[in-house]
Scaffold this motif. Structure first.
Motif, PDB file in Angstrom:
ATOM      1  N   PRO A  45       0.660  -1.164  -0.192  1.00 28.22           N
ATOM      2  CA  PRO A  45      -0.015   0.030   0.027  1.00 28.22           C
ATOM      3  C   PRO A  45       0.913   1.255  -0.030  1.00 28.22           C
ATOM      4  CG  PRO A  45       0.013  -0.889   2.172  1.00 28.22           C
ATOM      5  CD  PRO A  45       0.738  -1.961   1.359  1.00 28.22           C
ATOM      6  N   MET A  46       2.029   1.231   0.399  1.00 28.88           N
ATOM      7  CA  MET A  46       3.371   2.248   0.472  1.00 28.88           C
ATOM      8  C   MET A  46       3.803   2.613  -0.912  1.00 28.88           C
ATOM      9  SD  MET A  46       2.902   3.780   3.180  1.00 28.88           S
ATOM     10  CE  MET A  46       2.206   3.511   4.677  1.00 28.88           C
ATOM     11  N   TYR A  49       4.046   5.804  -3.057  1.00 22.29           N
ATOM     12  CA  TYR A  49       4.751   7.016  -2.265  1.00 22.29           C
ATOM     13  C   TYR A  49       6.474   6.606  -2.111  1.00 22.29           C
ATOM     14  CZ  TYR A  49       0.048   7.041  -0.752  1.00 22.29           C
ATOM     15  OH  TYR A  49      -1.190   7.056  -0.854  1.00 22.29           O
ATOM     16  N   PHE A  73      14.294   6.252   0.433  1.00 21.24           N
ATOM     17  CA  PHE A  73      12.962   6.584   1.256  1.00 21.24           C
ATOM     18  C   PHE A  73      12.319   5.195   1.560  1.00 21.24           C
ATOM     19  CE2 PHE A  73      10.049  10.150   2.196  1.00 21.24           C
ATOM     20  CZ  PHE A  73      10.862  10.831   2.739  1.00 21.24           C
ATOM     21  N   TRP A  76      12.321   3.088   4.772  1.00 19.79           N
ATOM     22  CA  TRP A  76      11.444   4.022   6.052  1.00 19.79           C
ATOM     23  C   TRP A  76       9.954   4.134   5.817  1.00 19.79           C
ATOM     24  CZ3 TRP A  76      14.600   3.546   9.499  1.00 19.79           C
ATOM     25  CH2 TRP A  76      15.890   3.378   9.454  1.00 19.79           C
ATOM     26  N   LEU A  77       9.617   3.970   4.395  1.00 17.96           N
ATOM     27  CA  LEU A  77       8.138   3.967   4.420  1.00 17.96           C
ATOM     28  C   LEU A  77       7.603   2.674   4.500  1.00 17.96           C
ATOM     29  CD1 LEU A  77       7.347   6.170   1.312  1.00 17.96           C
ATOM     30  CD2 LEU A  77       6.588   6.543   3.562  1.00 17.96           C
ATOM     31  N   CYS A  78       8.265   1.599   4.575  1.00 18.98           N
ATOM     32  CA  CYS A  78       7.630   0.368   4.786  1.00 18.98           C
ATOM     33  C   CYS A  78       6.898   0.689   6.216  1.00 18.98           C
ATOM     34  CB  CYS A  78       8.694  -0.864   4.754  1.00 18.98           C
ATOM     35  SG  CYS A  78       8.233  -2.183   5.406  1.00 18.98           S
ATOM     36  N   ALA A  79       5.926   0.297   6.502  1.00 21.02           N
ATOM     37  CA  ALA A  79       5.037   0.243   7.652  1.00 21.02           C
ATOM     38  C   ALA A  79       4.933  -1.167   8.224  1.00 21.02           C
ATOM     39  CB  ALA A  79       3.781   0.700   7.387  1.00 21.02           C
ATOM     40  N   SER A  80       5.482  -2.129   7.501  1.00 23.66           N
ATOM     41  CA  SER A  80       5.637  -3.589   8.146  1.00 23.66           C
ATOM     42  C   SER A  80       4.261  -4.121   8.365  1.00 23.66           C
ATOM     43  CB  SER A  80       6.640  -4.029   9.461  1.00 23.66           C
ATOM     44  OG  SER A  80       6.022  -2.985  10.485  1.00 23.66           O
ATOM     45  N   CYS A  81       3.562  -4.092   7.180  1.00 24.72           N
ATOM     46  CA  CYS A  81       2.311  -4.944   7.322  1.00 24.72           C
ATOM     47  C   CYS A  81       2.139  -6.195   6.657  1.00 24.72           C
ATOM     48  CB  CYS A  81       1.437  -4.035   6.437  1.00 24.72           C
ATOM     49  SG  CYS A  81       1.194  -4.095   4.781  1.00 24.72           S
ATOM     50  N   ALA A  83       2.201  -7.619   3.819  1.00 28.10           N
ATOM     51  CA  ALA A  83       1.493  -8.029   2.715  1.00 28.10           C
ATOM     52  C   ALA A  83       2.471  -8.766   1.690  1.00 28.10           C
ATOM     53  CB  ALA A  83       0.891  -6.841   2.087  1.00 28.10           C
ATOM     54  N   PHE A 115      15.190  13.045  10.106  1.00 28.01           N
ATOM     55  CA  PHE A 115      14.192  12.309   9.559  1.00 28.01           C
ATOM     56  C   PHE A 115      13.502  11.681  10.732  1.00 28.01           C
ATOM     57  CE2 PHE A 115      12.954   8.468   6.647  1.00 28.01           C
ATOM     58  CZ  PHE A 115      11.783   9.268   6.313  1.00 28.01           C
ATOM     59  N   ILE A 117      11.679   8.930  11.320  1.00 27.02           N
ATOM     60  CA  ILE A 117      11.120   7.438  11.474  1.00 27.02           C
ATOM     61  C   ILE A 117      12.473   6.753  12.043  1.00 27.02           C
ATOM     62  CG2 ILE A 117      10.547   5.127  10.250  1.00 27.02           C
ATOM     63  CD1 ILE A 117       9.074   6.930   8.391  1.00 27.02           C
TER      64      ILE A 117
ATOM     65  N   CYS B 155      -3.622  -5.142   9.717  1.00 27.73           N
ATOM     66  CA  CYS B 155      -2.516  -5.909   9.146  1.00 27.73           C
ATOM     67  C   CYS B 155      -2.191  -6.990  10.167  1.00 27.73           C
ATOM     68  CB  CYS B 155      -1.383  -5.485   8.525  1.00 27.73           C
ATOM     69  SG  CYS B 155      -0.833  -3.890   9.377  1.00 27.73           S
ATOM     70  N   ARG B 159      -1.191 -11.243   9.783  1.00 26.24           N
ATOM     71  CA  ARG B 159      -0.005 -11.456   8.900  1.00 26.24           C
ATOM     72  C   ARG B 159       1.268 -11.127   9.953  1.00 26.24           C
ATOM     73  NH1 ARG B 159      -2.735  -8.337   4.626  1.00 26.24           N
ATOM     74  NH2 ARG B 159      -1.538  -6.483   5.287  1.00 26.24           N
ATOM     75  N   ARG B 192      -5.942  -3.879   4.927  1.00 26.27           N
ATOM     76  CA  ARG B 192      -5.210  -2.799   4.392  1.00 26.27           C
ATOM     77  C   ARG B 192      -4.515  -2.089   5.569  1.00 26.27           C
ATOM     78  NH1 ARG B 192      -4.346   0.789  -0.379  1.00 26.27           N
ATOM     79  NH2 ARG B 192      -3.932   2.572   0.640  1.00 26.27           N
ATOM     80  N   ILE B 198       3.387   5.717  10.786  1.00 28.83           N
ATOM     81  CA  ILE B 198       3.651   6.646   9.532  1.00 28.83           C
ATOM     82  C   ILE B 198       2.881   7.831   9.622  1.00 28.83           C
ATOM     83  CG2 ILE B 198       3.850   7.160   6.872  1.00 28.83           C
ATOM     84  CD1 ILE B 198       5.811   4.885   7.586  1.00 28.83           C
ATOM     85  N   THR B 201       4.929  10.341  11.418  1.00 31.00           N
ATOM     86  CA  THR B 201       6.285  10.619  10.925  1.00 31.00           C
ATOM     87  C   THR B 201       6.211  11.162   9.861  1.00 31.00           C
ATOM     88  OG1 THR B 201       6.388   8.405  10.381  1.00 31.00           O
ATOM     89  CG2 THR B 201       7.425   8.977  12.495  1.00 31.00           C
ATOM     90  N   MET B 209      -3.452   7.185   3.965  1.00 32.40           N
ATOM     91  CA  MET B 209      -3.849   5.879   4.042  1.00 32.40           C
ATOM     92  C   MET B 209      -5.100   5.741   4.988  1.00 32.40           C
ATOM     93  SD  MET B 209      -1.207   4.312   2.859  1.00 32.40           S
ATOM     94  CE  MET B 209      -1.275   2.582   3.452  1.00 32.40           C
TER      95      MET B 209
END
Lengths: 192, 292
Positions: A45-46, A49, A73, A76-81, A83, A115, A117, B155, B159, B192, B198, B201, B209
């Protein structure tokens, strides 16, 4: 004009050990099997971006584009979902690789200045290792003081909502048997 | 059976306080015994892994070791805690070296770590798959009739290791809400990502989102979003005003914990379900809730 200079890298300039380094992490064993199908980029989903989509990150890790990957970038955008990890047809644990890349970037200090994160990750780590628990309020204040006070002030209406609804705990929580946790950590890392 | 160790994690003592209140009230009403995991520590959450992997697994392992010592399964209502603890077990089983060092570290403080002795379960799964929907149905006194509920799982309950539900399209909360008499909204954004940390941040990305989820709920005519994770709840509710401002669109959708809705259906006093901690008032919805 298109900046061509950034797009070319000769084999000699690549990091030959990067792939084996990433393969050695738990979850990275199948990295070499990536078929570049793009499922990860499609489901992430990221990814829209990100400066480099996940599929390309994997390809670049395989070829040794260490600098580009660690300064991206994307990691750092990986929100660890997770998927990508769940849907990868080659069972590559992409989320774990993203974590390993974040650790590497922090270790080599190559993330962008101020930054938020990596600062959040580090402050969280410091607080939890010291107290055994995380105090949400203290953590937020600490991070924003290091990032930008202006940004912190822009969050005041949210802060007020939380105070008004009694959801901000100002008490600093910590575990009783802190010594025990310290010994466990020392045992795992050689440092506490 | 029916005897668990409750692992609150940091959020249920802070921003997710209404989750703790409503969960404990529901468990009491369902005659499920819980006590707090003695001297629990932070699970390590999703940020910890970015700094030191071994320490992250160590944080999780101490909690598991305490549960093994007590000989009870762990009830983990926060999806991040739930995922992190289960991931530690999964990785310890998959990688003998890791298990060995975790065991060694625990032995140094006179504890042991096995990983497979006690289950770490989310209260949603416990209620639906262990306690049983038929047993819950028998206790419903105030069905959620006419309430259009949008179940949102986020999520990490699904998972990376999905034991009870599908990794993308879970159904357990839909089933529970259906049992409680709600009008359940079907949708494809169930797992999702809510944006995680985020939103705080890189807010441009994080707020988008949240916006996408709120917009989908609104388009489907949802009157409330039901959540099972404190971070999802926080993002969807606490950032809602900001999203409305940035996208110039009104939502005003209450975001409740599934335990608050369950508590309503069980006829529990509103006061003990923590509705006073909501930023977006669920008042309109609550007036619909009447005894049979």
């Amino acid at each position: 004009m298109i900046d061509l200079s950034r797009k070319v890298k000769y084999q000699e300039e690549l990091d030959k050990n990067f792939l084996s380094e990433m393969e050695s992490i738990d979850g990275g064993e199948n990295l070499r099997n990536c078929i570049q199908c793009g499922t990860c980029s499609g489901i992430c989903p990221m990814s829209i971006y990100m400066d480099i989509p996940p599929r390309k990150i994997i390809a670049m890790v395989k070829e040794g584009f260490k600098e580009e990957v660690l300064t991206s970038f994307t990691i750092w955008l990986c929100a660890s979902c997770y998927a990508c990890s769940v849907h990868c047809p080659e069972q590559i644990q992409i989320t774990d690789i993203m974590y390993a890349l974040k650790r590497k970037a922090i270790e080599e200090k190559v993330y962008p200045k101020r930054f938020p994160i990596p600062i959040l990750s580090r402050e969280f780590f410091k607080m939890v290792i010291k107290r055994g628990r995380n105090s949400e309020f203290r953590l937020i204040i600490k991070v924003w003081l290091k990032v930008s006070i202006a940004k912190m002030l822009s969050m005041t209406s949210l802060g007020w909502d939380l105070i008004r609804t009694k959801r901000l705990s100002l008490r600093s929580d910590r575990i009783k048997n802190h010594k025990e946790l310290a010994i466990i950590m020392k045992n795992l890392n050689g440092t506490s | 059976m029916n005897n668990y160790l409750y692992y609150p994690g940091c959020s249920l003592k802070g921003t997710g306080i209404q989750y703790e209140k409503s969960l404990l009230a529901c468990l009491k009403a369902l005659d499920i015994n819980v006590e707090e995991l003695p001297d629990w520590n932070c699970c390590g959450a999703t940020s910890y892994m970015s700094v030191n992997e071994k320490s992250a697994f160590g944080m999780a392992a101490r909690n598991i070791s305490i549960a093994e010592r007590e000989g009870k399964d762990v009830l983990a209502p926060c999806s991040a805690c739930y995922m992190v603890l289960n991931k530690a077990v999964h990785y310890a089983n998959e990688y003998p070296d890791l298990k060995c060092s975790l065991k060694k570290a625990m032995n140094a403080v006179n504890m042991d770590f096995d990983g497979n002795k006690q289950e770490i379960i989310h209260p949603l799964h416990m209620m639906v798959y262990q306690y049983g929907l038929e047993n819950i149905e028998a206790k419903v006194t105030n069905p959620l009739k006419g309430m259009k509920i949008f179940p949102y799982y986020g999520c990490l309950i699904a998972r990376p290791q999905a034991r009870y539900d599908d990794a993308t399209y879970p159904v357990s909360m839909d089933m529970l809400m259906g049992t409680l008499g709600a009008d359940v909204v079907d949708h494809t954004l169930k797992t999702r990502c809510c944006g995680g940390t985020i939103t705080g941040t890189i807010s441009e990305v994080g707020l988008r989102m949240v916006y996408i989820l709120l917009k989908e709920a609104k388009k489907k005519g949802a009157e409330a979003i039901a959540t099972i994770c404190p971070l999802c709840q926080f993002n969807l509710e606490a950032y809602q005003k900001k999203v409305e401002k940035v996208y110039n669109e009104k939502f005003d959708i209450p975001v409740l914990y599934f335990t608050q809705l369950l508590g309503l259906a069980l006829g529990l006093d509103e006061k003990c379900l923590g509705f006073g901690h909501q930023i977006i008032s669920p008042r309109k919805l609550l007036t619909k809730n009447q005894p049979l």
